[in-house]
Design a protein around this motif. Structure first.
Motif, PDB file in Angstrom:
ATOM      1  N   ILE A  25      37.317  55.639  47.997  1.00  0.00           N
ATOM      2  CA  ILE A  25      36.334  54.875  47.083  1.00  0.00           C
ATOM      3  C   ILE A  25      35.125  54.497  48.151  1.00  0.00           C
ATOM      4  O   ILE A  25      34.141  54.490  47.837  1.00  0.00           O
ATOM      5  CB  ILE A  25      37.128  53.643  46.546  1.00  0.00           C
ATOM      6  N   VAL A  26      35.602  54.117  49.370  1.00  0.00           N
ATOM      7  CA  VAL A  26      34.586  53.569  50.337  1.00  0.00           C
ATOM      8  C   VAL A  26      33.876  54.633  50.721  1.00  0.00           C
ATOM      9  O   VAL A  26      32.562  54.524  50.822  1.00  0.00           O
ATOM     10  CB  VAL A  26      35.301  53.099  51.581  1.00  0.00           C
ATOM     11  N   SER A 161      26.830  46.729  42.195  1.00  0.00           N
ATOM     12  CA  SER A 161      27.367  47.430  41.087  1.00  0.00           C
ATOM     13  C   SER A 161      27.363  48.765  41.231  1.00  0.00           C
ATOM     14  O   SER A 161      28.196  49.602  40.649  1.00  0.00           O
ATOM     15  CB  SER A 161      25.607  47.462  40.338  1.00  0.00           C
ATOM     16  N   LEU A 162      27.009  49.376  42.407  1.00  0.00           N
ATOM     17  CA  LEU A 162      27.493  50.741  43.207  1.00  0.00           C
ATOM     18  C   LEU A 162      29.207  50.604  43.133  1.00  0.00           C
ATOM     19  O   LEU A 162      29.904  51.778  42.758  1.00  0.00           O
ATOM     20  CB  LEU A 162      26.921  51.090  43.929  1.00  0.00           C
ATOM     21  N   TRP A 163      29.685  49.513  43.985  1.00  0.00           N
ATOM     22  CA  TRP A 163      31.172  49.494  43.864  1.00  0.00           C
ATOM     23  C   TRP A 163      31.576  49.461  42.590  1.00  0.00           C
ATOM     24  O   TRP A 163      32.544  50.254  42.449  1.00  0.00           O
ATOM     25  CB  TRP A 163      31.478  48.072  44.631  1.00  0.00           C
ATOM     26  N   GLN A 164      31.389  48.676  41.837  1.00  0.00           N
ATOM     27  CA  GLN A 164      31.980  48.759  40.419  1.00  0.00           C
ATOM     28  C   GLN A 164      31.888  50.319  39.654  1.00  0.00           C
ATOM     29  O   GLN A 164      32.883  50.587  39.169  1.00  0.00           O
ATOM     30  CB  GLN A 164      31.141  47.589  39.585  1.00  0.00           C
ATOM     31  N   GLU A 165      30.589  50.832  39.647  1.00  0.00           N
ATOM     32  CA  GLU A 165      30.512  52.190  39.276  1.00  0.00           C
ATOM     33  C   GLU A 165      31.590  53.204  39.920  1.00  0.00           C
ATOM     34  O   GLU A 165      32.015  53.766  38.908  1.00  0.00           O
ATOM     35  CB  GLU A 165      29.234  52.581  39.499  1.00  0.00           C
ATOM     36  N   VAL A 166      31.818  53.010  41.169  1.00  0.00           N
ATOM     37  CA  VAL A 166      32.618  54.066  41.973  1.00  0.00           C
ATOM     38  C   VAL A 166      34.080  53.667  41.364  1.00  0.00           C
ATOM     39  O   VAL A 166      35.253  54.785  41.054  1.00  0.00           O
ATOM     40  CB  VAL A 166      32.503  53.814  43.447  1.00  0.00           C
ATOM     41  N   ILE A 167      34.402  52.334  41.376  1.00  0.00           N
ATOM     42  CA  ILE A 167      35.781  52.033  40.915  1.00  0.00           C
ATOM     43  C   ILE A 167      36.335  52.152  39.335  1.00  0.00           C
ATOM     44  O   ILE A 167      37.249  52.952  39.352  1.00  0.00           O
ATOM     45  CB  ILE A 167      36.021  50.463  41.271  1.00  0.00           C
ATOM     46  N   ALA A 168      35.201  52.085  38.643  1.00  0.00           N
ATOM     47  CA  ALA A 168      35.422  52.395  37.143  1.00  0.00           C
ATOM     48  C   ALA A 168      35.569  53.821  37.049  1.00  0.00           C
ATOM     49  O   ALA A 168      36.575  54.269  36.367  1.00  0.00           O
ATOM     50  CB  ALA A 168      34.306  51.989  36.447  1.00  0.00           C
ATOM     51  N   GLN A 169      35.034  54.744  37.766  1.00  0.00           N
ATOM     52  CA  GLN A 169      35.189  56.377  37.562  1.00  0.00           C
ATOM     53  C   GLN A 169      36.443  56.592  38.384  1.00  0.00           C
ATOM     54  O   GLN A 169      37.022  57.381  37.882  1.00  0.00           O
ATOM     55  CB  GLN A 169      33.974  56.933  38.430  1.00  0.00           C
TER      56      GLN A 169
END
Length: 199
Positions: A25-26, A161-169
């Motif tokens: 994720i990171v 917002s980008l963290w949220q996008e990556v985690i959601a995917q």
């Protein structure tokens, strides 16, 4: 590299805690933020209970190795307190340590937990989290790892917002409920660290 600064992140824990998932994720979040980023192979025993660690390096320019020398890591994310102590020597003086207070203490000879916590609190830039209490509060057994990532996100140059996008995917295949719980845990951890304290 022309002297460009290489930033390093160390992730540590024990098998079964999700060190690999967190490292990926990171890595993805950094790459989507426009950085060149590499992840080391996962080192250690991946079976449940074995010591595991990974390294992620990133920079504005291409990098050739994801390996970090002692005293050069900017951030240490540790899912287990004794594993955190093992890798503290890798942190630079100005680095940050984000660590779970709760041990995987089913090994022989585990030192007194209060001594481990005291040693961690003595590290400059340390942030300890009672992951078990947070998991109970959020009614999400696996909340600890994502909350630690949320805390650590304050020290990385990635938009929320980008963290949220990556985690959601990352969790999409497990369904909306699991995805929402992981996003909630991330946000809870992120809110524990004040704004403007980044690396």
């Amino acid at each position: 590299m022309n002297g460009a600064r290489i930033h390093g992140i160390v992730l540590s824990g024990v098998g079964g805690q999700g060190v690999l998932s967190m490292a990926q994720i990171v890595l993805e979040a950094l790459r989507r933020s426009g950085f060149h980023a590499l992840q080391s192979e996962i080192h250690g025993m991946s079976q449940r209970g074995g010591s595991v660690h990974a390294q992620v390096c990133y920079a504005d320019q291409p990098i050739s190795s994801p390996l970090i020398d002692d005293g050069c890591a900017d951030l240490l994310i540790a899912l287990e307190p004794l594993e955190a102590l093992r890798y503290v020597p890798m942190l630079r003086i100005s680095g940050h340590l984000v660590v779970a207070e709760d041990p995987i203490a089913d090994m022989e000879g585990y030192p007194p937990l209060e001594d481990v916590h005291a040693a961690l609190r003595a590290v400059r830039g340390s942030h300890l989290l009672d992951t078990e209490a947070l998991a109970r509060k959020l009614a999400h057994k696996q909340a600890g790892g994502m909350a630690l990532l949320g805390m650590a996100s304050r020290f990385l140059p990635v938009a929320e917002s980008l963290w949220q996008e990556v985690i959601a995917q990352r969790f999409a295949a497990k369904g909306e409920k699991v995805t929402a719980k992981n996003l909630e845990a991330f946000e809870a951890g992120r809110n524990l660290i004040g704004e403007g304290v980044g690396a």
